[in-house]
Scaffold this motif. Sequence first.
Motif, mmCIF file in Angstrom:
data_model
loop_
_atom_site.group_PDB
_atom_site.id
_atom_site.type_symbol
_atom_site.label_atom_id
_atom_site.label_comp_id
_atom_site.label_asym_id
_atom_site.label_seq_id
_atom_site.Cartn_x
_atom_site.Cartn_y
_atom_site.Cartn_z
ATOM 1 N N THR A 1 0.724 -1.186 -0.707
ATOM 2 C CA THR A 1 -0.185 -0.055 -0.252
ATOM 3 C C THR A 1 0.708 1.193 0.336
ATOM 4 O OG1 THR A 1 -0.266 0.162 2.056
ATOM 5 C CG2 THR A 1 -1.775 -1.232 1.668
ATOM 6 N N LYS A 2 0.227 2.367 -0.075
ATOM 7 C CA LYS A 2 0.836 3.851 0.093
ATOM 8 C C LYS A 2 2.105 3.648 1.124
ATOM 9 C CE LYS A 2 -1.882 6.720 -3.642
ATOM 10 N NZ LYS A 2 -1.901 7.314 -3.399
ATOM 11 N N SER A 3 1.413 3.380 2.285
ATOM 12 C CA SER A 3 1.756 3.638 3.170
ATOM 13 C C SER A 3 3.099 2.437 3.863
ATOM 14 C CB SER A 3 1.021 3.462 4.844
ATOM 15 O OG SER A 3 0.091 2.455 4.323
ATOM 16 N N LEU A 4 3.030 1.678 3.238
ATOM 17 C CA LEU A 4 4.074 0.572 2.922
ATOM 18 C C LEU A 4 4.022 -1.039 4.031
ATOM 19 C CD1 LEU A 4 7.027 1.980 1.606
ATOM 20 C CD2 LEU A 4 5.282 1.882 0.845
ATOM 21 N N ARG A 5 2.103 -1.149 3.703
ATOM 22 C CA ARG A 5 2.224 -2.268 4.603
ATOM 23 C C ARG A 5 1.570 -3.147 3.663
ATOM 24 N NH1 ARG A 5 1.099 -1.098 9.658
ATOM 25 N NH2 ARG A 5 -0.321 -2.852 9.702
ATOM 26 N N LYS A 6 1.663 -4.383 4.132
ATOM 27 C CA LYS A 6 1.241 -5.439 3.063
ATOM 28 C C LYS A 6 -0.095 -5.558 3.339
ATOM 29 C CE LYS A 6 1.831 -9.043 4.772
ATOM 30 N NZ LYS A 6 2.270 -10.661 5.585
ATOM 31 N N LYS A 7 -0.544 -5.823 1.592
ATOM 32 C CA LYS A 7 -2.620 -5.926 2.284
ATOM 33 C C LYS A 7 -2.526 -7.503 1.469
ATOM 34 C CE LYS A 7 -6.452 -4.072 -0.507
ATOM 35 N NZ LYS A 7 -6.832 -2.539 -1.943
ATOM 36 N N THR A 8 -2.989 -8.357 2.112
ATOM 37 C CA THR A 8 -3.067 -9.322 1.541
ATOM 38 C C THR A 8 -4.740 -9.186 0.795
ATOM 39 O OG1 THR A 8 -4.406 -10.073 3.445
ATOM 40 C CG2 THR A 8 -2.040 -10.813 3.165
ATOM 41 N N ILE A 9 -5.176 -10.365 -0.145
ATOM 42 C CA ILE A 9 -5.718 -9.631 -1.562
ATOM 43 C C ILE A 9 -6.736 -11.389 -1.966
ATOM 44 C CG2 ILE A 9 -6.092 -9.421 -4.360
ATOM 45 C CD1 ILE A 9 -3.767 -8.333 -4.077
ATOM 46 N N PRO A 10 -8.271 -11.166 -1.973
ATOM 47 C CA PRO A 10 -9.025 -12.018 -2.039
ATOM 48 C C PRO A 10 -7.995 -12.953 -2.784
ATOM 49 C CG PRO A 10 -10.254 -10.729 -1.328
ATOM 50 C CD PRO A 10 -9.090 -9.983 -1.344
ATOM 51 N N THR A 11 -8.496 -14.380 -3.112
ATOM 52 C CA THR A 11 -8.022 -15.148 -4.447
ATOM 53 C C THR A 11 -9.590 -16.869 -4.141
ATOM 54 O OG1 THR A 11 -6.744 -16.097 -2.917
ATOM 55 C CG2 THR A 11 -5.573 -14.413 -3.741
ATOM 56 N N LYS A 12 -8.905 -16.470 -5.726
ATOM 57 C CA LYS A 12 -10.377 -18.047 -5.541
ATOM 58 C C LYS A 12 -9.614 -19.229 -6.548
ATOM 59 C CE LYS A 12 -14.283 -15.448 -6.249
ATOM 60 N NZ LYS A 12 -15.051 -15.549 -7.067
ATOM 61 N N PHE A 13 -9.579 -19.994 -5.997
ATOM 62 C CA PHE A 13 -8.376 -21.608 -6.516
ATOM 63 C C PHE A 13 -9.617 -22.550 -7.589
ATOM 64 C CE2 PHE A 13 -6.626 -19.826 -3.201
ATOM 65 C CZ PHE A 13 -5.503 -19.873 -3.163
ATOM 66 N N ARG A 14 -9.255 -23.225 -8.484
ATOM 67 C CA ARG A 14 -9.336 -24.312 -8.890
ATOM 68 C C ARG A 14 -9.668 -25.811 -8.420
ATOM 69 N NH1 ARG A 14 -8.566 -28.258 -13.034
ATOM 70 N NH2 ARG A 14 -9.657 -28.537 -13.940
ATOM 71 N N THR A 15 -10.940 -25.941 -8.301
ATOM 72 C CA THR A 15 -10.750 -26.950 -6.981
ATOM 73 C C THR A 15 -11.444 -28.453 -8.409
ATOM 74 O OG1 THR A 15 -12.448 -26.895 -5.630
ATOM 75 C CG2 THR A 15 -10.947 -25.795 -5.087
ATOM 76 N N GLN A 16 -11.868 -29.359 -6.829
ATOM 77 C CA GLN A 16 -12.450 -30.203 -7.376
ATOM 78 C C GLN A 16 -14.189 -30.150 -7.523
ATOM 79 O OE1 GLN A 16 -11.831 -30.616 -4.358
ATOM 80 N NE2 GLN A 16 -12.634 -31.558 -3.106
ATOM 81 N N VAL A 17 -14.239 -29.072 -6.692
ATOM 82 C CA VAL A 17 -16.148 -28.832 -6.469
ATOM 83 C C VAL A 17 -16.571 -28.097 -7.749
ATOM 84 C CG1 VAL A 17 -15.986 -30.758 -5.161
ATOM 85 C CG2 VAL A 17 -15.638 -28.187 -4.009
ATOM 86 N N PHE A 18 -15.503 -26.891 -7.999
ATOM 87 C CA PHE A 18 -15.711 -25.321 -8.432
ATOM 88 C C PHE A 18 -14.335 -25.095 -9.726
ATOM 89 C CE2 PHE A 18 -17.763 -25.673 -3.992
ATOM 90 C CZ PHE A 18 -19.221 -24.676 -4.328
#
Length: 390
Positions: free
Chosen positions: A240-257
Amino acid sequence: MIPFGFLFAEEPQSYCSMERVCVEFVSTLNGVDVYFHNKIATKHTDTSLSVSAVMVNMKSNKPLPLLAVLRGNRKVKLFQLKTISKKKKISYKIQYKWILGNFLSKHNSSYIYDLPFDSKLKVRVSQSYFGQKSHTGDNRYSIDFGLQEDELILAARPGLVIDTQDKNIEGGLDPKFKESANYIKVLHDDGTIAEYAHLRYRGVLVKIGQKVSLGTVLGHSGNTGYSEGPHLHFEVYQPTKSLRKKTIPTKFRTQVFEAETLTEGALLWKREFGSPIEKKVLDAEGTFICDRLDVITEESCKQTSFSKLSPIYVLVPILRPDVHKFQLQLQKKESAIRYEYAWETKKEDWISTFMIPIQDFQDPVDGEWVLSIWSNGNLQKKIEFQLTSL
């Protein structure tokens, strides 16, 4: 923080943060030039940097504090501190902080990640987003995969390895271990960074500057750093601009979706490309019947014959913990004898068990039986076995 510097020094002064991002001061006739250099960077690595200064009888040629991006591993002159009056004493103190990555990057939210482990494994999510154990604050969109010690970690997305650490040997649920995790950081084409953490000692199998493809073996899982047991911590972040770490939501390919936001307790494995999506709520391969509840495992429950003298226990691993309704149909082959049962799982259940009271049956039990497990009108698994009255 940099100590006070005085311009009468004949050699350039320098200081390095964590032996990585370094500042150098070069004296000039009018003051001092301030250089920065990320010494471990590759030519493709960006480092976000914030710099401020406390000065006496000096002024900067650029507004401070200064937010900048160091590109690559070149030494760059960011600004100059100019002397105001040569008749007076001067001093300066530089303060800076940095983080790998470019704070201007923007995550490609349409990208679907691959599961970061071997296709032969079935793995539970032991902690997901907003997990109370450690996924709060800057780490709130992180995922813990329940890998065992030494299992292989694979790249969830192509990219460039920009940082690694595998010299640490300690781990545990003690704050003193928070900086002791071994890790791999991979830069993606959208500027975001994936971190794979808690690897074992000497568990990194890639090098800084190496390009990795989807599924490239990165290293071995472990238990270093702030950890209560072997697992893989995975996160995608941007500065971020304040030089903190911004984690981000992610999506995965799985056996059911095709694209799934992972939840705590989910049982996951890779679905081969081209294979159909699983339409089950249980792990069929991990579903067993046994005559002892305390030993229900794949090895101990390979028996195919049971006695009327004891009940039969059904073990059902749930793929996605939730309230699921199950129906059991117990049918004796070539007979009209049939028993039906139903039960409902709790929202927090990762594994559910159900007891079939064989000892209470009044009909002749000797012979071959078929147990059918249904959920929400869909057949989940059939199990054939023998029953005897002995």
